[in-house]
Motif scaffolding. Structure first.
Motif, PDB file in Angstrom:
ATOM      1  N   LEU A  71      81.421  31.298  52.918  1.00  0.00           N
ATOM      2  CA  LEU A  71      81.533  30.199  53.869  1.00  0.00           C
ATOM      3  C   LEU A  71      80.259  30.067  54.693  1.00  0.00           C
ATOM      4  O   LEU A  71      79.781  28.942  54.932  1.00  0.00           O
ATOM      5  CB  LEU A  71      82.740  30.418  54.780  1.00  0.00           C
ATOM      6  CG  LEU A  71      83.070  29.281  55.757  1.00  0.00           C
ATOM      7  CD1 LEU A  71      83.303  27.968  55.016  1.00  0.00           C
ATOM      8  CD2 LEU A  71      84.280  29.643  56.611  1.00  0.00           C
ATOM      9  N   ILE A  72      79.694  31.189  55.106  1.00  0.00           N
ATOM     10  CA  ILE A  72      78.428  31.158  55.851  1.00  0.00           C
ATOM     11  C   ILE A  72      77.321  30.592  54.972  1.00  0.00           C
ATOM     12  O   ILE A  72      76.466  29.816  55.430  1.00  0.00           O
ATOM     13  CB  ILE A  72      78.070  32.571  56.363  1.00  0.00           C
ATOM     14  CG1 ILE A  72      79.062  32.996  57.456  1.00  0.00           C
ATOM     15  CG2 ILE A  72      76.643  32.607  56.901  1.00  0.00           C
ATOM     16  CD1 ILE A  72      78.931  34.445  57.870  1.00  0.00           C
ATOM     17  N   TRP A  75      77.695  26.836  54.962  1.00  0.00           N
ATOM     18  CA  TRP A  75      77.162  26.237  56.189  1.00  0.00           C
ATOM     19  C   TRP A  75      75.640  26.232  56.175  1.00  0.00           C
ATOM     20  O   TRP A  75      75.004  25.232  56.525  1.00  0.00           O
ATOM     21  CB  TRP A  75      77.659  27.002  57.405  1.00  0.00           C
ATOM     22  CG  TRP A  75      79.128  26.851  57.655  1.00  0.00           C
ATOM     23  CD1 TRP A  75      79.929  25.827  57.255  1.00  0.00           C
ATOM     24  CD2 TRP A  75      79.963  27.764  58.389  1.00  0.00           C
ATOM     25  NE1 TRP A  75      81.213  26.034  57.680  1.00  0.00           N
ATOM     26  CE2 TRP A  75      81.275  27.215  58.376  1.00  0.00           C
ATOM     27  CE3 TRP A  75      79.744  28.970  59.036  1.00  0.00           C
ATOM     28  CZ2 TRP A  75      82.340  27.855  58.995  1.00  0.00           C
ATOM     29  CZ3 TRP A  75      80.813  29.605  59.662  1.00  0.00           C
ATOM     30  CH2 TRP A  75      82.092  29.047  59.638  1.00  0.00           C
ATOM     31  N   ASN A  78      74.234  23.605  53.840  1.00  0.00           N
ATOM     32  CA  ASN A  78      74.415  22.254  54.373  1.00  0.00           C
ATOM     33  C   ASN A  78      73.330  21.935  55.399  1.00  0.00           C
ATOM     34  O   ASN A  78      72.812  20.812  55.442  1.00  0.00           O
ATOM     35  CB  ASN A  78      75.798  22.102  55.000  1.00  0.00           C
ATOM     36  CG  ASN A  78      76.881  21.878  53.960  1.00  0.00           C
ATOM     37  OD1 ASN A  78      76.608  21.434  52.856  1.00  0.00           O
ATOM     38  ND2 ASN A  78      78.121  22.193  54.312  1.00  0.00           N
ATOM     39  N   LEU A  79      72.981  22.918  56.201  1.00  0.00           N
ATOM     40  CA  LEU A  79      71.896  22.714  57.163  1.00  0.00           C
ATOM     41  C   LEU A  79      70.567  22.526  56.443  1.00  0.00           C
ATOM     42  O   LEU A  79      69.779  21.628  56.773  1.00  0.00           O
ATOM     43  CB  LEU A  79      71.815  23.905  58.123  1.00  0.00           C
ATOM     44  CG  LEU A  79      72.934  24.026  59.160  1.00  0.00           C
ATOM     45  CD1 LEU A  79      72.793  25.329  59.944  1.00  0.00           C
ATOM     46  CD2 LEU A  79      72.921  22.832  60.105  1.00  0.00           C
ATOM     47  N   ASN A  98      75.323  22.907  46.445  1.00  0.00           N
ATOM     48  CA  ASN A  98      75.905  23.882  47.365  1.00  0.00           C
ATOM     49  C   ASN A  98      77.123  24.521  46.704  1.00  0.00           C
ATOM     50  O   ASN A  98      78.270  24.193  47.034  1.00  0.00           O
ATOM     51  CB  ASN A  98      76.292  23.244  48.698  1.00  0.00           C
ATOM     52  CG  ASN A  98      76.548  24.292  49.769  1.00  0.00           C
ATOM     53  OD1 ASN A  98      76.763  25.464  49.466  1.00  0.00           O
ATOM     54  ND2 ASN A  98      76.543  23.881  51.022  1.00  0.00           N
ATOM     55  N   TYR A 153      80.502  14.897  58.989  1.00  0.00           N
ATOM     56  CA  TYR A 153      80.162  16.175  59.616  1.00  0.00           C
ATOM     57  C   TYR A 153      81.290  17.187  59.429  1.00  0.00           C
ATOM     58  O   TYR A 153      81.042  18.389  59.270  1.00  0.00           O
ATOM     59  CB  TYR A 153      79.844  15.981  61.095  1.00  0.00           C
ATOM     60  CG  TYR A 153      78.584  15.196  61.350  1.00  0.00           C
ATOM     61  CD1 TYR A 153      77.360  15.624  60.844  1.00  0.00           C
ATOM     62  CD2 TYR A 153      78.616  14.021  62.087  1.00  0.00           C
ATOM     63  CE1 TYR A 153      76.202  14.902  61.067  1.00  0.00           C
ATOM     64  CE2 TYR A 153      77.457  13.289  62.318  1.00  0.00           C
ATOM     65  CZ  TYR A 153      76.255  13.736  61.801  1.00  0.00           C
ATOM     66  OH  TYR A 153      75.112  13.020  62.010  1.00  0.00           O
ATOM     67  N   GLN A 156      80.965  18.854  56.281  1.00  0.00           N
ATOM     68  CA  GLN A 156      79.859  19.814  56.267  1.00  0.00           C
ATOM     69  C   GLN A 156      80.321  21.176  56.766  1.00  0.00           C
ATOM     70  O   GLN A 156      79.699  22.195  56.465  1.00  0.00           O
ATOM     71  CB  GLN A 156      78.718  19.312  57.158  1.00  0.00           C
ATOM     72  CG  GLN A 156      78.094  18.006  56.726  1.00  0.00           C
ATOM     73  CD  GLN A 156      77.285  18.133  55.458  1.00  0.00           C
ATOM     74  OE1 GLN A 156      76.446  19.013  55.336  1.00  0.00           O
ATOM     75  NE2 GLN A 156      77.532  17.250  54.512  1.00  0.00           N
ATOM     76  N   ILE A 157      81.405  21.186  57.520  1.00  0.00           N
ATOM     77  CA  ILE A 157      81.918  22.434  58.088  1.00  0.00           C
ATOM     78  C   ILE A 157      83.031  23.018  57.235  1.00  0.00           C
ATOM     79  O   ILE A 157      83.092  24.225  57.014  1.00  0.00           O
ATOM     80  CB  ILE A 157      82.428  22.189  59.529  1.00  0.00           C
ATOM     81  CG1 ILE A 157      81.289  21.667  60.403  1.00  0.00           C
ATOM     82  CG2 ILE A 157      83.024  23.458  60.119  1.00  0.00           C
ATOM     83  CD1 ILE A 157      81.732  21.249  61.791  1.00  0.00           C
TER      84      ILE A 157
END
Length: 259
Positions: A71-72, A75, A78-79, A98, A153, A156-157
């Motif tokens: 999961l990290i 994230w 995505n950034l 991703n 957004y 994205q999370i």
């Protein structure tokens, strides 16, 4: 006596990485018309990593920590996928890769399978349906056209079954690899069925839509000997985004200064 050929999990991972790099070279330099075979061979990469994630999830000492790393990673990419194109803008190539989201959801379903085995019905069902609930506002927004960017957004999370790379079929395949991990023939049957679905049942387009070629992952997976092999817990987490962003930057430089 001849020695039987076999592959450890580490060797499968290295094979997947090599084919993955070729696939991403094709994607990042698509405007230069690289050999299509790079993209074709790349179709077997995701099944290999889904298979390895099922093995890793089964053997890990801490399943929640295993899932949290994915999961990290989701994230973080995505950034990166937002930042890198702003620093090196080009219209010819888009950053959308991703796979961490796909692997995370696959392991989430694996976790739910274990929770169902423990008769934790409410918890398992809640976790299993959560990605559907998260995706609902996105579908409403897409259907009406009167939504807010906050839904983008949100995605994205929180990864969802239909927005992650490979979609629901990839998540389902990872779950089948885990559910049938002691029955290799059923794992391969699951891969064959997902590959058939990927054709869209339009067999006249097999050389145009070649996502079905993921079925050829059966060949290396058939040589898996059940051994982990050399340990490199964090290598993939660094190499996967690192090589994608390097290839993207090389593509930017080539397009703007060498062509």
């Amino acid at each position: 006596m001849t020695k039987q050929v076999s592959l450890t999990g580490y060797q499968l991972k290295i094979l997947g990485i090599i084919l993955m790099v070729g696939d991403h070279i094709y994607e990042m330099f698509i405007y230069a018309q690289p050999p299509t075979i790079l993209n074709m061979f790349g179709r077997i990469v995701l099944p290999i990593f889904l298979f390895l994630s099922a093995e890793g999830f089964y053997y890990t000492r801490n399943r929640l920590k295993y899932m949290s790393r994915l999961l990290i990673g989701f994230w973080g990419m995505n950034l990166g996928n937002q930042l890198i194109p702003k620093l090196f803008p080009m219209d010819e190539v888009m950053l959308f890769n991703n796979v961490f989201g796909t692997l995370f959801l696959a392991t989430l379903v694996m976790y739910c399978i274990e929770e169902y085995k423990q008769k934790h019905w409410l918890k398992a069902t809640g976790l299993l349906t959560l990605p559907f609930v998260i995706a609902l506002p996105f579908f409403i927004w897409m259907s009406t056209g009167n939504g807010s960017s906050m839904f983008i957004y949100l995605l994205q999370i929180f990864p969802t079954y239909i927005t992650v790379e490979g979609g629901y079929a990839a998540v389902l395949l990872g779950a089948m690899f885990y559910l049938f991990r002691e029955k290799r023939s059923l794992q391969f049957l699951s891969l064959a069925v997902v590959s058939l679905i990927a054709t869209g049942f339009d067999f006249s387009q097999l050389l145009v839509n070649y996502q079905w070629m993921m079925v050829f992952a059966i060949i290396p997976l058939a040589f898996y000997n059940g051994q982990k092999g050399r340990g490199d817990k964090y290598f993939f987490y660094a190499f996967y985004p690192g090589h994608i962003y390097l290839l993207y930057i090389f593509s930017y430089v080539y397009l703007n200064y060498w062509m």
